[in-house]
Each structure stands twice: as structure tokens, then as C-alpha cells.
Motif scaffolding. Structure first.
Motif, PDB file in Angstrom:
ATOM      1  N   TRP A 197       0.875  -1.160   0.000  1.00 37.66           N
ATOM      2  CA  TRP A 197       0.000   0.000   0.000  1.00 37.66           C
ATOM      3  C   TRP A 197       0.913   1.210   0.000  1.00 37.66           C
ATOM      4  O   TRP A 197       1.855   1.290   0.799  1.00 37.66           O
ATOM      5  N   ILE A 198       0.648   2.145  -0.868  1.00 41.34           N
ATOM      6  CA  ILE A 198       1.347   3.421  -0.869  1.00 41.34           C
ATOM      7  C   ILE A 198       0.263   4.472  -0.644  1.00 41.34           C
ATOM      8  O   ILE A 198      -0.663   4.599  -1.458  1.00 41.34           O
ATOM      9  N   ALA A 199       0.365   5.177   0.470  1.00 42.47           N
ATOM     10  CA  ALA A 199      -0.678   6.133   0.843  1.00 42.47           C
ATOM     11  C   ALA A 199      -0.085   7.515   1.075  1.00 42.47           C
ATOM     12  O   ALA A 199       0.975   7.639   1.692  1.00 42.47           O
ATOM     13  N   ASN A 200      -0.758   8.509   0.568  1.00 46.94           N
ATOM     14  CA  ASN A 200      -0.437   9.904   0.847  1.00 46.94           C
ATOM     15  C   ASN A 200      -1.637  10.509   1.543  1.00 46.94           C
ATOM     16  O   ASN A 200      -2.771  10.388   1.054  1.00 46.94           O
ATOM     17  N   ILE A 201      -1.386  11.137   2.690  1.00 44.32           N
ATOM     18  CA  ILE A 201      -2.464  11.538   3.577  1.00 44.32           C
ATOM     19  C   ILE A 201      -2.259  12.973   4.046  1.00 44.32           C
ATOM     20  O   ILE A 201      -1.147  13.362   4.424  1.00 44.32           O
TER      21      ILE A 201
ATOM     22  N   ARG B  36       6.293   5.646   7.629  1.00 44.97           N
ATOM     23  CA  ARG B  36       5.089   6.335   8.119  1.00 44.97           C
ATOM     24  C   ARG B  36       5.529   7.693   8.641  1.00 44.97           C
ATOM     25  O   ARG B  36       6.243   7.779   9.637  1.00 44.97           O
ATOM     26  N   GLY B  37       5.118   8.722   7.948  1.00 43.49           N
ATOM     27  CA  GLY B  37       5.512  10.073   8.362  1.00 43.49           C
ATOM     28  C   GLY B  37       6.985  10.299   8.075  1.00 43.49           C
ATOM     29  O   GLY B  37       7.522   9.808   7.099  1.00 43.49           O
TER      30      GLY B  37
ATOM     31  N   ALA C 256      -9.530  13.108   6.916  1.00 41.76           N
ATOM     32  CA  ALA C 256      -8.293  13.189   6.138  1.00 41.76           C
ATOM     33  C   ALA C 256      -8.597  13.081   4.648  1.00 41.76           C
ATOM     34  O   ALA C 256      -9.595  12.475   4.251  1.00 41.76           O
ATOM     35  N   GLU C 257      -7.709  13.662   3.861  1.00 40.08           N
ATOM     36  CA  GLU C 257      -7.711  13.462   2.416  1.00 40.08           C
ATOM     37  C   GLU C 257      -6.686  12.365   2.150  1.00 40.08           C
ATOM     38  O   GLU C 257      -5.523  12.501   2.564  1.00 40.08           O
ATOM     39  N   VAL C 258      -7.112  11.286   1.518  1.00 35.11           N
ATOM     40  CA  VAL C 258      -6.261  10.091   1.409  1.00 35.11           C
ATOM     41  C   VAL C 258      -6.229   9.590  -0.032  1.00 35.11           C
ATOM     42  O   VAL C 258      -7.267   9.473  -0.676  1.00 35.11           O
ATOM     43  N   ASP C 259      -5.020   9.294  -0.503  1.00 34.78           N
ATOM     44  CA  ASP C 259      -4.815   8.590  -1.763  1.00 34.78           C
ATOM     45  C   ASP C 259      -4.096   7.300  -1.422  1.00 34.78           C
ATOM     46  O   ASP C 259      -3.040   7.334  -0.791  1.00 34.78           O
ATOM     47  N   ILE C 260      -4.668   6.165  -1.807  1.00 39.62           N
ATOM     48  CA  ILE C 260      -4.029   4.856  -1.569  1.00 39.62           C
ATOM     49  C   ILE C 260      -3.941   4.132  -2.897  1.00 39.62           C
ATOM     50  O   ILE C 260      -4.924   4.036  -3.629  1.00 39.62           O
ATOM     51  N   VAL C 261      -2.757   3.621  -3.172  1.00 43.00           N
ATOM     52  CA  VAL C 261      -2.541   2.770  -4.341  1.00 43.00           C
ATOM     53  C   VAL C 261      -2.027   1.439  -3.806  1.00 43.00           C
ATOM     54  O   VAL C 261      -1.147   1.413  -2.935  1.00 43.00           O
ATOM     55  N   ILE C 262      -2.562   0.336  -4.299  1.00 43.77           N
ATOM     56  CA  ILE C 262      -2.069  -0.992  -3.937  1.00 43.77           C
ATOM     57  C   ILE C 262      -1.269  -1.497  -5.136  1.00 43.77           C
ATOM     58  O   ILE C 262      -1.781  -1.533  -6.263  1.00 43.77           O
TER      59      ILE C 262
END
Length: 96
Positions: free
Chosen positions: A6-10, A39-40, A86-92
Motif C-alpha cells: 500500500w502506498i498512501a499519501n495523507i 510512516r511520516g 483526512a484526504e487520502v490517496d491509496i494505491v495498492i
């Protein structure tokens, strides 16, 4: 079998409500064998959009487990707690 990521930008917009997500999500991650790789911490966008407030990379034993975790009841409960926080973008992504 390739690993899954998982690659997430939050960007957190409501820290109090986001804390509810943070309390719930680890149960799903543990259940599906996830390891948090990043993370962070320090980060900078070298291309594309602005640097997100928070970036997270989570490794799973397989791509299928990464998908199954996302669709699991436990993660969907955590995701529902995060709605509006939160505004979240997740790519698997499937690993090599």
C-alpha cells in the motif's frame, strides 16, 4: 508470490477523528501480515503534486493479502472512522 504494497499519501484535516482510524487500522494490518515500512518522517515531492503531510508504505506478504486487507471488515470499519478526517490517496501495488 510477489509481495503487495500500500502506498498512501495523507493530509489529516481533523486530528481527533483521525486518531480513531489510527486506533482501529492496526488490527486489520496485523491480521493480514502487514509490515509498516515508512510512516511520516521526512519527505519531499520531487515531481508531481505537493508534498503530502504524511506518506505511508505498508508491505504485505502478497498482493492478494494487500487487497484482502483493504476490503476486510476490520479495515472498512477503520476507513469509516477516518471519513471526513483526512484526504487520502491509496494505491495498492504488486511487488517484483
Amino acid at each position: 508470490m510477489p509481495k503487495g504494497y500500500w502506498i498512501a499519501n495523507i493530509t489529516v484535516t481533523d486530528p481527533h477523528a483521525y486518531a480513531d482510524y489510527q486506533a482501529l487500522a492496526p488490527e486489520a494490518f496485523t491480521r493480514f501480515g502487514a509490515s509498516i515500512l515508512a510512516r511520516g518522517g521526512e519527505r519531499i515531492a520531487m515531481e508531481g503534486r505537493e508534498t503530502p503531510q504524511r506518506s505511508v508504505i505498508i508491505e504485505f506478504p502478497s498482493y492478494q493479502q494487500a487487497l484482502d486487507c483493504y476490503h476486510s471488515e476490520a479495515y472498512q470499519e477503520a476507513k469509516a472512522a477516518r471519513d471526513g478526517a483526512a484526504e487520502v490517496d491509496i494505491v495498492i501495488v504488486e511487488g517484483l
